[in-house]
Write a protein that holds these residues in place. Structure first.
Motif, mmCIF file in Angstrom:
data_model
loop_
_atom_site.group_PDB
_atom_site.id
_atom_site.type_symbol
_atom_site.label_atom_id
_atom_site.label_comp_id
_atom_site.label_asym_id
_atom_site.label_seq_id
_atom_site.Cartn_x
_atom_site.Cartn_y
_atom_site.Cartn_z
ATOM 1 N N ALA A 125 0.621 -1.134 0.004
ATOM 2 C CA ALA A 125 -0.056 -0.060 -0.153
ATOM 3 C C ALA A 125 0.915 1.177 0.029
ATOM 4 C CB ALA A 125 -0.821 -0.007 1.223
ATOM 5 N N LEU A 126 2.063 1.302 0.606
ATOM 6 C CA LEU A 126 3.085 2.268 0.442
ATOM 7 C C LEU A 126 3.597 2.756 -0.734
ATOM 8 C CD1 LEU A 126 4.720 2.010 4.319
ATOM 9 C CD2 LEU A 126 3.074 3.833 3.479
ATOM 10 N N ARG A 127 4.140 1.502 -1.155
ATOM 11 C CA ARG A 127 4.542 1.584 -2.530
ATOM 12 C C ARG A 127 3.493 2.099 -3.813
ATOM 13 N NH1 ARG A 127 8.952 -1.065 -4.298
ATOM 14 N NH2 ARG A 127 10.157 -2.506 -3.094
ATOM 15 N N GLU A 128 2.211 1.695 -3.330
ATOM 16 C CA GLU A 128 1.190 2.279 -4.315
ATOM 17 C C GLU A 128 1.103 3.537 -4.075
ATOM 18 O OE1 GLU A 128 -3.652 1.095 -4.433
ATOM 19 O OE2 GLU A 128 -2.208 -0.729 -4.846
ATOM 20 N N ALA A 129 0.876 3.954 -3.145
ATOM 21 C CA ALA A 129 0.775 5.463 -2.543
ATOM 22 C C ALA A 129 1.813 6.377 -3.248
ATOM 23 C CB ALA A 129 0.557 5.718 -0.980
ATOM 24 N N GLY A 130 3.104 5.844 -3.184
ATOM 25 C CA GLY A 130 4.131 6.664 -3.819
ATOM 26 C C GLY A 130 3.989 6.536 -5.158
ATOM 27 N N THR A 131 3.814 5.538 -5.746
ATOM 28 C CA THR A 131 3.416 5.396 -7.552
ATOM 29 C C THR A 131 2.208 6.392 -7.758
ATOM 30 O OG1 THR A 131 4.468 3.402 -7.399
ATOM 31 C CG2 THR A 131 3.041 4.002 -9.286
ATOM 32 N N SER A 132 1.352 6.405 -6.884
ATOM 33 C CA SER A 132 0.261 7.298 -7.246
ATOM 34 C C SER A 132 0.591 8.818 -7.004
ATOM 35 C CB SER A 132 -1.119 7.189 -6.357
ATOM 36 O OG SER A 132 -1.564 5.641 -6.482
ATOM 37 N N ALA A 133 1.365 9.075 -6.235
ATOM 38 C CA ALA A 133 1.958 10.601 -6.189
ATOM 39 C C ALA A 133 2.757 10.676 -7.254
ATOM 40 C CB ALA A 133 2.757 10.523 -4.855
ATOM 41 N N GLY A 134 3.140 9.698 -8.098
ATOM 42 C CA GLY A 134 4.248 10.329 -9.280
ATOM 43 C C GLY A 134 5.521 9.679 -9.218
ATOM 44 N N PHE A 135 5.849 9.063 -8.025
ATOM 45 C CA PHE A 135 7.097 8.486 -7.730
ATOM 46 C C PHE A 135 7.354 7.334 -8.491
ATOM 47 C CE2 PHE A 135 7.345 12.025 -4.797
ATOM 48 C CZ PHE A 135 8.578 12.082 -4.374
ATOM 49 N N THR A 136 8.792 6.946 -8.958
ATOM 50 C CA THR A 136 8.926 5.531 -9.506
ATOM 51 C C THR A 136 10.218 5.058 -8.531
ATOM 52 O OG1 THR A 136 10.870 6.506 -10.964
ATOM 53 C CG2 THR A 136 8.546 6.426 -11.838
ATOM 54 N N GLN A 137 10.204 3.685 -8.697
ATOM 55 C CA GLN A 137 11.135 3.139 -7.905
ATOM 56 C C GLN A 137 11.127 3.069 -6.450
ATOM 57 O OE1 GLN A 137 15.184 3.636 -9.319
ATOM 58 N NE2 GLN A 137 14.589 3.643 -11.611
#
Length: 153
Positions: A125-137
């Motif tokens: 869920a944390l990875r998904e939140a970061g990805t949703s905010a436009g972050f990669t890796q």
């Protein structure tokens, strides 16, 4: 997803698994890297590069520079042989080096014990939140601080 199952290793088997994992990652398993890993694996608490340099120096009978140990420890983190406890600027061996996932570290404020738990649903869920905010890796680094059962009981 939930809990993550993996095989924990210790002793010589852990050293052997670490050697296999680093070679598989395209790196060499040198005598110095093995000594640093053995010293880290022998620690009961997260250890600094200086602690490890001192121990390896004692093992080898000559001074070992903390800078070279830092480089090796960073390599271990990149190749999943160790984890860095960010809040303590210290390292802890990964007892399942062939398994890559995000650990949640539980760190005792009193005795310094560091344990980990695996919860892929939470770190996912944390990875998904970061990805949703436009972050990669995105790489979750989660540390929970408090008192271990021994210190609080």
């Amino acid at each position: 997803m939930g809990k993550h199952a993996h095989k924990e290793h210790s002793g010589d088997r852990l050293i052997e698994e670490a050697g296999h994992a680093i070679v598989k990652a395209g790196e060499q398993w040198t005598a110095m890297r093995e000594d640093v890993f053995r010293a880290l694996a022998a620690q009961s608490r997260p250890a600094s590069a200086y602690d490890i340099a001192e121990q390896v120096g004692a093992m080898r009978g000559k001074r070992v520079a903390a800078n070279s140990v830092y480089r090796i420890l960073d390599l271990f983190v990149r190749t999943n042989l160790a984890n860095r406890i960010e809040s303590a600027n210290a390292y802890i061996v990964n007892s399942h080096p062939g398994c890559r996932h995000d650990c949640i570290f539980l760190i005792c404020d009193d005795c310094g014990l560091a344990d980990h738990l695996d919860d892929d649903s939470l770190t996912g869920a944390l990875r998904e939140a970061g990805t949703s905010a436009g972050f990669t890796q995105v790489r979750p680094v989660v540390e929970l601080r408090g008192l271990c059962a021994e210190c609080s009981g």
